[in-house]
Design an enzyme around this catalytic site. Structure first.
Site, PDB file in Angstrom:
ATOM      1  N   ASN A   9      20.159  25.058 -12.506  1.00 53.72           N
ATOM      2  CA  ASN A   9      19.238  24.066 -11.960  1.00 53.72           C
ATOM      3  C   ASN A   9      17.908  24.770 -11.711  1.00 53.72           C
ATOM      4  OD1 ASN A   9      17.796  22.168 -10.561  1.00 53.72           O
ATOM      5  ND2 ASN A   9      19.132  22.113  -8.760  1.00 53.72           N
ATOM      6  N   LYS A  11      15.108  23.588 -10.871  1.00 52.12           N
ATOM      7  CA  LYS A  11      14.268  22.950  -9.837  1.00 52.12           C
ATOM      8  C   LYS A  11      12.825  22.840 -10.364  1.00 52.12           C
ATOM      9  CE  LYS A  11      17.572  24.494  -6.428  1.00 52.12           C
ATOM     10  NZ  LYS A  11      17.858  24.925  -5.068  1.00 52.12           N
ATOM     11  N   HIS A  95      21.485  15.921  -4.880  1.00 52.01           N
ATOM     12  CA  HIS A  95      21.173  17.287  -4.428  1.00 52.01           C
ATOM     13  C   HIS A  95      20.568  17.212  -3.028  1.00 52.01           C
ATOM     14  CE1 HIS A  95      19.494  21.290  -4.219  1.00 52.01           C
ATOM     15  NE2 HIS A  95      20.254  21.612  -5.249  1.00 52.01           N
ATOM     16  N   GLU A  97      18.180  18.635  -1.804  1.00 47.74           N
ATOM     17  CA  GLU A  97      16.714  18.584  -1.819  1.00 47.74           C
ATOM     18  C   GLU A  97      16.215  17.173  -2.133  1.00 47.74           C
ATOM     19  OE1 GLU A  97      16.203  21.910  -4.456  1.00 47.74           O
ATOM     20  OE2 GLU A  97      16.936  23.227  -2.875  1.00 47.74           O
ATOM     21  N   GLU A 180      27.822  22.110  -2.511  1.00 50.64           N
ATOM     22  CA  GLU A 180      26.664  22.944  -2.205  1.00 50.64           C
ATOM     23  C   GLU A 180      26.368  22.876  -0.708  1.00 50.64           C
ATOM     24  OE1 GLU A 180      24.031  23.710  -5.944  1.00 50.64           O
ATOM     25  OE2 GLU A 180      23.157  22.185  -4.681  1.00 50.64           O
ATOM     26  N   GLY A 186      19.488  28.853  -1.515  1.00 50.40           N
ATOM     27  CA  GLY A 186      18.245  29.630  -1.495  1.00 50.40           C
ATOM     28  C   GLY A 186      18.119  30.562  -0.313  1.00 50.40           C
ATOM     29  N   SER A 226      23.323  30.166  -3.446  1.00 47.78           N
ATOM     30  CA  SER A 226      23.164  31.620  -3.524  1.00 47.78           C
ATOM     31  C   SER A 226      24.200  32.298  -4.422  1.00 47.78           C
ATOM     32  CB  SER A 226      23.160  32.239  -2.112  1.00 47.78           C
ATOM     33  OG  SER A 226      22.058  31.757  -1.371  1.00 47.78           O
TER      34      SER A 226
HETATM   35  P1  13P Z   1      20.322  28.793  -5.168  1.00 44.54           P
HETATM   36  O1  13P Z   1      21.287  29.308  -6.223  1.00 44.54           O
HETATM   37  O2  13P Z   1      18.926  29.241  -5.381  1.00 44.54           O
HETATM   38  O3  13P Z   1      20.849  29.051  -3.796  1.00 44.54           O
HETATM   39  O4  13P Z   1      20.283  27.193  -5.351  1.00 44.54           O
HETATM   40  C1  13P Z   1      21.473  26.489  -5.412  1.00 44.54           C
HETATM   41  C2  13P Z   1      21.181  25.105  -5.795  1.00 44.54           C
HETATM   42  O5  13P Z   1      20.607  24.350  -5.026  1.00 44.54           O
HETATM   43  C3  13P Z   1      21.583  24.671  -7.137  1.00 44.54           C
HETATM   44  O6  13P Z   1      21.486  23.296  -7.286  1.00 44.54           O
END
Ligand code: 13P
Length: 263
Positions: A9, A11, A95, A97, A180, A186, A226
């Site tokens: 992903n 982003k 997600h 976010e 997640e 992150g 992560s």
């Molecule tokens: P990270 O791997 O950067 O923690 O992000 C995970 C994520 O949100 C994947 O959709």
């Protein structure tokens, strides 16, 4: 036996040129592991270029979000019909976010705009994607406050039940779920593998109640938050975890390649 799946992903990262360079690095690594399914979810603007570059590889294309209508006056939105037109195989839905949390900043539900994700809009998107045979990757996960309050399981169950309302047992076969934990995204704070496996088992149990044990056994449940080359092997070899949804570590070909190799 469920085939492992590793999804990058990206982003809001990568210009079209940067996206092309990353694909050139990832594809050979993915091709040397045909036993692992791999998908890339670039930003919308890079989808055409990435789609073209993936044509002759087993790496699949995915999107990061969609709207649920086919077309109409929905400024800024992209529909499942349009994604299907691009031969997108996957689309991330729900997600944390896009649910309006944006990582560490908690947005009160009352201030979310019409287009921010709720369990109800997640459900509409899932049904629209299934109609166009684009596999939804349904993300679920608790915040750190919810975990501290002992609400992890109830949050996950609510997100799943509402997100999958009205989805038939046959349709469940065409679904991927990603656990997640919001606090792990992150932050470098990976969820303990045993605990991630327990929650993924809980998810599979609920999928069994919704669509029967056979369908639940087929659904791939990913862990995200992560994921790094150093922790991928342990996480992805837990009995209930079928691969990963990878953010930061999917932005460099080398680290993503090592995660694919560890799957
Ligand atoms: P990270 O791997 O950067 O923690 O992000 C995970 C994520 O949100 C994947 O959709």
């Amino acid at each position: 036996m469920r085939t492992k799946l590793v999804v990058g992903n990206w982003k809001m990262h990568k210009t079209v040129a940067e996206a092309a360079a990353l694909v050139e690095g990832v594809v050979p690594a993915a091709e040397s592991h045909p036993e692992v399914d791999v998908a890339l979810c670039p930003p919308f603007l890079a989808l055409p270029k990435v789609a073209e570059l993936l044509k002759r590889s087993h790496v699949k294309l995915g999107a990061q979000d969609c709207f649920w209508e086919d077309e109409g006056a929905f400024t800024g939105k992209v529909s499942p019909k349009m994604l299907a037109d691009f031969c997108a195989s996957f689309c991330i839905v729900g997600h944390s976010e896009t649910r309006g949390r944006f990582g560490k900043v908690e947005v009160p539900l009352t201030t979310l705009s019409h287009f921010s994700e709720t369990d109800e809009t997640v459900n509409l998107k899932i049904k629209a994607l299934l109609y166009y045979a684009v596999t939804p990757i349904l993300c679920v996960g608790e915040t750190s406050d919810e975990r501290a309050a002992g609400e992890t399981d109830s949050v996950i169950l609510r997100q799943l039940e509402r997100g999958l309302g009205g989805v038939s047992s046959d349709e469940l076969y065409g679904l991927v779920v990603a656990y997640e934990p919001v606090w792990a995204i992150g932050t470098g704070q990976t969820c303990d593998a045993q605990e991630a496996d327990r929650v993924c088992g809980l998810i599979r149990g609920l999928l069994g109640q919704i669509g029967g044990p056979e369908a639940a056994e087929e659904v791939r449940i990913l862990y995200g938050g992560s994921v790094k080359p150093e922790n991928a092997f342990e996480l992805f070899h837990m009995p209930q975890i079928d691969g990963g949804l990878v953010g930061g570590a999917s932005l460099q070909a080398d680290s993503f390649a090592r995660i694919i190799a560890a799957s």
